[in-house]
Design a protein around this motif. Structure first.
Motif, short mmCIF file in Angstrom:
data_model
loop_
_atom_site.label_atom_id
_atom_site.label_comp_id
_atom_site.label_asym_id
_atom_site.label_seq_id
_atom_site.Cartn_x
_atom_site.Cartn_y
_atom_site.Cartn_z
N GLU A 67 0.88 -1.28 -0.08
CA GLU A 67 -0.14 0.01 -0.02
C GLU A 67 0.93 1.24 -0.05
OE1 GLU A 67 -3.57 1.98 2.47
OE2 GLU A 67 -2.84 0.27 3.34
N SER A 68 1.96 1.14 0.85
CA SER A 68 2.68 2.27 0.80
C SER A 68 4.30 1.94 0.83
CB SER A 68 2.55 3.37 2.03
OG SER A 68 1.12 3.78 2.06
N VAL A 69 5.16 2.78 0.29
CA VAL A 69 6.69 2.39 0.65
C VAL A 69 7.19 3.89 0.95
CG1 VAL A 69 8.67 2.06 -0.62
CG2 VAL A 69 6.83 0.48 -0.86
N PHE A 70 8.00 4.07 1.88
CA PHE A 70 8.69 5.29 2.22
C PHE A 70 10.08 5.45 1.96
CE2 PHE A 70 5.44 3.96 5.16
CZ PHE A 70 4.58 5.15 5.40
N GLY A 71 10.69 6.56 1.42
CA GLY A 71 11.99 6.57 1.06
C GLY A 71 12.56 8.18 1.61
N PHE A 72 13.97 7.98 1.63
CA PHE A 72 14.65 8.99 2.05
C PHE A 72 15.32 9.38 0.95
CE2 PHE A 72 14.26 7.79 6.52
CZ PHE A 72 13.70 8.94 6.99
N ALA A 73 15.49 10.35 0.10
CA ALA A 73 16.37 10.70 -1.06
C ALA A 73 17.55 11.46 -0.62
CB ALA A 73 15.60 11.85 -2.04
N GLN A 74 18.66 11.07 -1.40
CA GLN A 74 20.09 11.72 -1.00
C GLN A 74 20.04 13.08 -0.97
OE1 GLN A 74 22.78 10.11 -3.87
NE2 GLN A 74 23.44 8.52 -2.49
N THR A 75 18.96 13.65 -1.83
CA THR A 75 19.05 15.24 -2.20
C THR A 75 18.05 15.89 -0.74
OG1 THR A 75 17.14 14.76 -3.62
CG2 THR A 75 19.47 15.61 -4.32
N GLY A 76 17.62 15.05 0.11
CA GLY A 76 16.88 15.66 1.31
C GLY A 76 15.31 15.47 1.37
N GLU A 77 14.78 15.13 0.15
CA GLU A 77 13.57 14.93 0.12
C GLU A 77 12.83 13.57 0.85
OE1 GLU A 77 14.75 17.08 -3.50
OE2 GLU A 77 15.15 15.18 -2.66
N ASN A 78 11.81 13.94 1.29
CA ASN A 78 11.18 12.48 2.02
C ASN A 78 9.93 12.32 1.00
OD1 ASN A 78 12.69 12.46 4.43
ND2 ASN A 78 11.50 14.37 5.43
N ILE A 79 9.92 11.10 0.72
CA ILE A 79 8.69 10.43 -0.08
C ILE A 79 7.84 9.41 0.25
CG2 ILE A 79 8.91 9.43 -2.56
CD1 ILE A 79 11.74 10.45 -3.03
N VAL A 80 6.63 9.53 0.01
CA VAL A 80 5.72 8.44 0.01
C VAL A 80 5.19 8.07 -1.17
CG1 VAL A 80 3.63 7.68 1.28
CG2 VAL A 80 5.08 9.29 2.35
N LEU A 81 5.44 6.52 -1.63
CA LEU A 81 4.92 5.88 -2.65
C LEU A 81 3.64 5.14 -2.19
CD1 LEU A 81 8.20 4.43 -4.25
CD2 LEU A 81 7.10 6.69 -4.46
N SER A 82 2.63 5.18 -3.16
CA SER A 82 1.33 4.61 -2.82
C SER A 82 0.93 3.62 -4.22
CB SER A 82 0.00 5.39 -2.51
OG SER A 82 -0.16 6.23 -3.74
N THR A 83 0.42 2.31 -3.55
CA THR A 83 -0.06 1.34 -4.45
C THR A 83 1.12 0.96 -5.38
OG1 THR A 83 -2.16 2.46 -4.90
CG2 THR A 83 -1.61 0.61 -6.22
N VAL A 84 1.91 0.27 -4.84
CA VAL A 84 3.26 -0.21 -5.27
C VAL A 84 3.19 -1.67 -5.41
CG1 VAL A 84 5.92 -0.42 -4.84
CG2 VAL A 84 4.42 1.61 -3.87
N SER A 85 3.51 -1.74 -6.85
CA SER A 85 3.42 -3.42 -7.35
C SER A 85 4.40 -3.78 -7.93
CB SER A 85 2.11 -3.62 -8.11
OG SER A 85 0.90 -2.86 -7.72
N MET A 86 4.87 -5.03 -7.45
CA MET A 86 6.15 -5.55 -8.06
C MET A 86 5.94 -6.09 -9.54
SD MET A 86 8.61 -8.90 -6.84
CE MET A 86 8.95 -8.09 -5.43
N ILE A 87 7.02 -5.61 -10.43
CA ILE A 87 6.69 -6.10 -12.03
C ILE A 87 8.12 -6.78 -12.22
CG2 ILE A 87 5.48 -4.03 -12.68
CD1 ILE A 87 7.85 -2.77 -13.42
N GLY A 88 8.98 -7.17 -11.46
CA GLY A 88 10.03 -8.21 -11.78
C GLY A 88 11.11 -8.00 -10.78
N ASN A 89 11.78 -9.08 -10.63
CA ASN A 89 12.77 -9.36 -9.39
C ASN A 89 14.06 -10.20 -10.18
OD1 ASN A 89 11.80 -11.60 -9.18
ND2 ASN A 89 10.78 -11.41 -7.34
N THR A 90 15.11 -10.09 -9.55
CA THR A 90 16.29 -11.15 -9.87
C THR A 90 16.83 -11.44 -8.47
OG1 THR A 90 17.85 -9.43 -10.23
CG2 THR A 90 16.85 -10.04 -11.86
N ASN A 91 17.38 -12.72 -8.66
CA ASN A 91 17.96 -13.36 -7.39
C ASN A 91 19.18 -14.07 -7.93
OD1 ASN A 91 18.75 -14.21 -4.60
ND2 ASN A 91 17.07 -15.75 -4.52
N SER A 92 20.30 -13.43 -7.90
CA SER A 92 21.60 -13.96 -8.46
C SER A 92 22.46 -14.56 -7.46
CB SER A 92 22.29 -13.03 -9.28
OG SER A 92 22.75 -11.93 -8.43
#
Length: 439
Positions: A67-92
């Protein structure tokens, strides 16, 4: 505020930072990654896994939605992402994991992150759409001479904030106002005038704060309203608001239809003009948010013919499908439904005499539209099928007639929609290969 707050949704940028599904400041929960934004398309790529549950490497490869993902950007912004759906992954080997997610909406603020909650609510928000700068009332600039020196001076009068209307939508009640913000920077030398303002709309909830999801829905619906009113793709440029906890934020999101980043530099070709519909705009906008499900289906199919690049045959099919959807509760054939729709288009808008001289009588015109639709969808050959130039002209007439019907259904009068009639009349004076015809 960061520079991003002053930019629009047509930009392309990325944030590097750390990301987590939990807001708590716990190093174990945060992983590095990049957020990519490109004209409404939002992708998150993380180096690790957002899945913080105790699980095996095999389980990690299961696709997860958050439902939500939170982020700290290197440039100082605080970010909230909503409706986050995985579309791909790798496991090497030996277990290096990366994940990619499609994001619906993102909220950016550089306030105290501890005040940012998982469910974001805006006390009000402001947004602008393409072409509103030249269509809505804007600054009035006058040039005068100083009585003593005789030098030319400039006076700028900004329009006052104006309550436009109120409407109910998605379980809430809202008011919408016309507003303008920006900077005016002009020296007195004639050739150095620089006026930069952004005309926009302000939405305020009449009771509780509006959620971020509600705000993006309202902006998308308003863009659709102006797409029908002006007959061309209208896109959101930005959405800014105040969070209920006092923080300011910028919201970027996926729009309902492909965005159009190019704006007009003048209003000479935008019809109808604002002055033509000003008195009826408030009531019609209210009705737009309260339209029936049947009318919404017709509106959506019409908007597809404006916003999507398509061959003319698909345009005709989309329009007739919308008409059938609108009349889905009536036991009638497509011909009867088209007949009813055209009866709602007055002769001042669609001149039947000119129609008959140029193409067919109204009855034959409707019959040929039906036969063409049957041929395109089923391959059955019937008399009077429109092809080539006649197909383009007939489809354009139908498209404009549907547009008039939609606008009249939500409250615009024949008087305010004379420009639609002018667009239809122009068809009969323009060859199909002229660049003035757009589909």
């Amino acid at each position: 505020m960061t520079k991003l707050i002053n930019e629009n949704m047509f930009d392309r940028f990325e944030f590097q930072g750390i990301w987590s599904v939990k807001k708590e400041i716990n190093p174990e929960n945060w992983i590095p990654g990049k957020l990519h934004y490109d004209s409404g398309n939002i992708l998150l790529e993380v180096f690790g896994t957002l899945n913080v549950s105790e699980t095996s490497a095999i389980d990690v490869l299961n696709f997860e939605d958050y439902e939500s993902v939170f982020g700290f950007a290197q440039t100082g912004e605080n970010i909230v992402l909503s409706t986050v759906s995985m579309i791909g992954n790798t496991n090497s080997i030996p277990g290096l994991i990366s994940e990619r997610y499609q994001v619906s909406d993102m909220l950016i603020t550089n306030g105290n992150f501890n005040k940012v909650t998982q469910r974001q609510y805006l006390s009000f928000f402001r947004f602008s759409l393409t072409d509103l700068n030249v269509w809505l009332p804007n600054n009035m600039l006058t040039i005068k001479k100083e009585p003593k020196s005789g030098k030319q001076i400039f006076e700028v009068k900004k329009p006052e904030r104006k309550l436009l209307t109120s409407f109910a939508f998605d379980g809430g009640n809202f008011s919408v106002s016309l507003d303008e913000s920006g900077t005016i920077n002009y020296p007195r030398e004639l050739l150095k005038v620089n006026i930069k303002n952004e005309t926009g709309l302000i939405i305020e909830p009449n009771s509780n704060a509006v959620s971020m999801l509600q705000s993006t829905k309202i902006v998308n619906e308003t863009a659709k309203f102006f797409t029908v009113l002006l007959g061309e793709t209208i896109s959101a440029k930005y959405l800014q608001g105040n969070l209920s906890n006092g923080l300011k934020a910028n919201v970027l999101f996926n729009q309902t239809y492909p965005i159009r980043s190019v704006e007009r530099e003048s209003d000479l070709r935008i019809t109808p003009r604002y002055n033509d519909v000003e008195d009826e705009l408030p009531n019609s906008l209210t009705n737009w948010f309260d339209m029936s499900s049947e009318l919404k289906l017709l509106a959506d199919d019409y908007i597809l013919t404006v916003t999507q690049e398509s061959i003319i045959e698909n345009t005709l099919i989309n329009l007739t499908e919308g008409i059938e959807s609108f009349f889905r509760n009536r036991d009638a054939c497509l011909r009867d439904k088209l007949t009813f729709l055209f009866k709602r288009v007055p002769n001042e808008i669609l001149n039947r005499d000119v129609l008959q001289k140029s193409i067919d009588s109204e009855d034959d015109f409707i019959k040929s539209l039906v036969n063409t639709r049957v041929y395109l969808t089923h391959g059955n050959v019937r008399p009077g099928i429109y092809k080539d130039e006649k197909l383009i002209i007939a489809t354009r007439i139908l498209q404009l007639s549907v547009r008039y019907f939609l606008l009249s259904e939500i409250g615009f009068s024949k008087r305010s929609l004379q420009s639609v009639g002018a667009d239809i009349a122009e068809i009969f004076h323009t060859r199909f290969f002229n660049t003035e015809l757009h589909f």
